[in-house]
Design a protein around this motif. Structure first.
Motif, PDB file in Angstrom:
ATOM      1  N   LEU A 284       7.979  33.716  33.539  1.00  0.00           N
ATOM      2  CA  LEU A 284       8.895  33.612  32.142  1.00  0.00           C
ATOM      3  C   LEU A 284       8.165  34.713  31.172  1.00  0.00           C
ATOM      4  O   LEU A 284       7.009  34.763  30.746  1.00  0.00           O
ATOM      5  N   GLU A 287      10.309  35.397  25.435  1.00  0.00           N
ATOM      6  CA  GLU A 287      11.447  34.807  24.983  1.00  0.00           C
ATOM      7  C   GLU A 287      11.949  33.692  25.527  1.00  0.00           C
ATOM      8  O   GLU A 287      12.443  32.534  25.108  1.00  0.00           O
ATOM      9  N   ASP A 288      11.572  33.635  26.989  1.00  0.00           N
ATOM     10  CA  ASP A 288      11.772  32.358  27.859  1.00  0.00           C
ATOM     11  C   ASP A 288      11.280  31.143  27.395  1.00  0.00           C
ATOM     12  O   ASP A 288      11.852  30.082  27.367  1.00  0.00           O
ATOM     13  N   ASP A 339      19.579  26.570  32.015  1.00  0.00           N
ATOM     14  CA  ASP A 339      18.600  27.888  32.001  1.00  0.00           C
ATOM     15  C   ASP A 339      17.638  27.806  30.908  1.00  0.00           C
ATOM     16  O   ASP A 339      16.772  28.441  30.902  1.00  0.00           O
ATOM     17  N   ARG A 340      17.515  26.798  30.211  1.00  0.00           N
ATOM     18  CA  ARG A 340      16.375  26.732  29.275  1.00  0.00           C
ATOM     19  C   ARG A 340      15.590  25.428  29.740  1.00  0.00           C
ATOM     20  O   ARG A 340      14.841  24.744  28.891  1.00  0.00           O
ATOM     21  N   LYS A 368      14.769  27.481  35.720  1.00  0.00           N
ATOM     22  CA  LYS A 368      13.452  28.359  36.184  1.00  0.00           C
ATOM     23  C   LYS A 368      12.478  27.509  36.626  1.00  0.00           C
ATOM     24  O   LYS A 368      11.991  26.780  36.276  1.00  0.00           O
TER      25      LYS A 368
END
Ligand code: M6R
Length: 609
Positions: A284, A287-288, A339-340, A368
């Motif tokens: 990650l 930013e992720d 995706d978050r 993720k």
């Protein structure tokens, strides 16, 4: 769940197969068998019970001559443990033999189809269907016949196949069940686990899902599901075989408990540089991480219990919601993942089918996925977006110990790493936790040195029929693991409760002499833990308490028995607290005469749903 070994080369196959199976027996141990090509036909030997029964029957392998063979140690799914249901399963002519890990889900329909063609069946296994189906399609080319079968069978499988008409080759297939190839000189191997072949070669090929391999004495050829050739890399395994041997200890479990400080050093020390947590190849970006809205932790059994500790620690450090899900429930509960969402998948073996299925579901939903895994190159490791290895070394005992401890350490490291990037942990607090993490192996050594006390308490309580573990917050999460450890190896009924829940029903089970293991390591809730101890004592319970050195005196006044651990940062208390609980379970099981490394009905790696 079961173990597979295959050999093709210039040596006698049966002793090699039996030796490999002995190293895999922890994966399943209700029956075992081998099939060896003798020069004219396949000789098959199978026996219900431990591998030793088969080995005695075959005089350690000397009773079967031949240089090509497959072997299996079984944990029954379809068909009770018996000689006839053991693997290898053979086709009606006896010329095709199959060993199989996993489950063929549509075996019933296939069996009916074959029966309509007049094929008789002798076992209740799903595996026999595979052997019969290969024979049904066999027209002189084993690989082609296997290819046709693969398009008809559904489920999870690792297969080793030997045909008397083509004895210069073994065929291997994998889908959702581990299988590796061992590459030697003038000899080649297949196995469900690298430990089975490490004595002979350290060069291995990891088969991917849907891949097929043909092994000859000279080499290995790999194919995809459509039998098109694929190029495969060979990997070198660098750990020593004695890491997977008992080394003079009576049980792997005891050896692995004692190995924990060293395993922690391997998991923690390389990841702390100049006081900072460094996670190489963490997938990650900053930013992720800033964009993360939620964390899911998904796992089974003890790995799930690590997740329970992780929930408390990560929520405290990151101020983000952390949900812990049993992998077997996750995909059926419509999880809210996008995706978050960071999905942390925890698995010692990296092969647990439920966990694997949850991982795939999480990816499908856009999450993720970062996994915390012990076995290098395992399926979960390979399918994750990123993997943090625990480096615990091979864990053989079915009851996990050093894998639990290293998973917890890695999860805490990850929490610190993320918290620093999110700015949710004060620098001073961060440094304190890092320092305490570095001290953890030495503190654990102190706990291990005091094992005679725990052995004494085990001698006092090993005859109890039922044991309750109570604790709050981190101590509750710890109790879940302590309770599982006890029941899985000693067969004593045991439950873990959040202490505050006792008064909502469970306390009615407490009577004169009931053993309650009271976990009271967490300082912030110590007074409340004390109240619960008094509460159960006044109903007649015998209380064995676990607390920190700092609370020894106070707890000593009320508990019937007392074990202490060194003080440390609250986040790390379960890492120390778990050790006396592991030892207690171990000694209790020892005194009850249980088969500690291979408890009944269990297997090390659960590759069925
Ligand atoms: O290999 P995994 O970590 O995915 O295994 C999960 C569970 O099967 C495992 O932790 C099991 O609960 C252990 N036998 C507990 O000691």
């Amino acid at each position: 769940m079961c173990g597979i070994v295959g050999y093709i080369g210039g040596e006698q196959a049966a002793p090699i197969l039996l030796d490999g199976l002995a190293r895999l027996e922890y994966r399943g141990y209700d029956s075992a068998g081998v099939a060896v090509y003798t020069g004219e036909e396949l000789e098959v030997a199978k026996a219900k019970g431990r591998l030793q029964v088969l080995s005695d029957m075959l005089q350690g392998g000397r009773a079967i001559q031949g240089c090509t063979g497959i072997g299996h140690t079984r944990w029954a799914t379809h068909g009770a443990p018996s000689d006839v249901n053991s693997h290898p399963q053979v086709s009606r002519s006896g010329r095709i033999a199959v060993v199989h890990n996993g489950i063929i889900e549509n075996y019933s329909a296939l069996k009916q189809f074959l029966e309509r063609q007049g094929v008789p069946f002798t076992s209740q296994t799903d595996t026999e269907v595979v052997a019969q189906l290969i024979e049904y399609f066999y027209e002189g080319d084993l690989l082609q016949a296997v290819g046709r079968v693969l398009h008809r069978i559904e489920g999870a499988y690792a297969l080793g196949i030997l045909c008397a008409d083509t004895p210069d080759q073994l065929v291997a297939v994998r889908r959702d069940s581990p299988l590796i190839l061992g590459v030697g000189e003038g000899e080649n191997f297949l196995a469900s686990d690298v430990t089975a072949i490490l004595k002979h070669t350290r060069e291995v090929i990891y088969l991917e899902d849907g891949e097929v391999a043909v092994l000859t004495r000279e080499g290995v050829r790999c194919y995809n599901h459509f039998l098109q050739p694929v190029e495969k890399q060979t990997s070198h395994v660098d750990w020593e075989i004695d890491a997977a041997e008992k080394g003079g200890y009576e049980h792997f479990m005891f050896k692995e408990i004692l190995e924990q400080p060293e395993a922690l050093r391997r998991a923690i020390f390389p990841r702390v540089q100049d006081g900072q947590v460094c996670l190489e190849d963490f997938p990650l970006t900053d930013e992720d991480i800033q964009g993360m809205r939620k964390i899911y932790i998904v796992a089974c059994g003890s790995s799930y219990h690590v997740g329970m500790v992780g929930k408390y620690n990560l929520e405290g450090l990151l101020r983000l919601p952390v949900e812990v899900a049993l992998a077997s429930e996750f995909r059926y509960q419509q999880p809210i993942v996008d995706d978050r969402t960071l999905v942390l998948v925890i698995s010692q073996s990296g092969e647990t089918l439920d966990t694997m299925a949850a991982l795939r579901e999480a990816k499908r939903l856009g999450g993720k996925v970062v996994s915390i895994v012990n076995v290098m190159g395992s399926s979960i490791a390979r399918e994750s977006d990123g993997v943090l290895y625990t480096w615990a070394g091979p864990e053989i005992a079915v009851a996990t110990t050093k894998a639990y401890s290293t998973q917890l350490a890695v999860l805490n490291l990850l929490g610190l790493y993320l918290a620093q990037r999110l700015g949710t942990v004060a620098q001073e607090e961060y440094q304190t936790i890092v320092q305490e993490l570095l001290l953890l192996p030495a503190k654990m050594e102190q706990v291990l040195e005091n094992r005679a006390d725990i052995q004494y308490y085990a001698s006092q309580y090993f005859n109890h029929a039922s044991v309750f573990y109570i604790g709050r917050n981190l101590d509750y999460a710890l109790g879940l693991e302590g309770s599982l450890k006890l029941k899985e190896i000693s067969y004593i009924h045991s439950e873990a409760y959040a202490s505050g829940e006792l008064k909502h029903g469970t306390i009615s089970l407490i009577e004169q002499g009931t053993l309650v293991v009271a976990l009271a390591t967490y300082s912030r809730l110590f007074e409340k833990a004390m109240s619960n101890v008094v509460e159960v004592k006044s109903r007649g319970a015998d209380v064995l308490a676990l607390t920190t050195e700092g609370h020894r005196e106070e707890m000593g006044k009320v508990a019937n028995g007392l074990v202490t651990i060194p003080d440390t940062h609250p986040m790390l208390l379960p890492s120390l607290g778990v050790v006396p609980l592991q030892l207690f379970s171990y000694y209790v099981a020892l005194m009850r005469g249980c088969d500690i490394d291979k408890p009944r009905n269990l297997a090390k790696s659960v590759t069925v749903e």
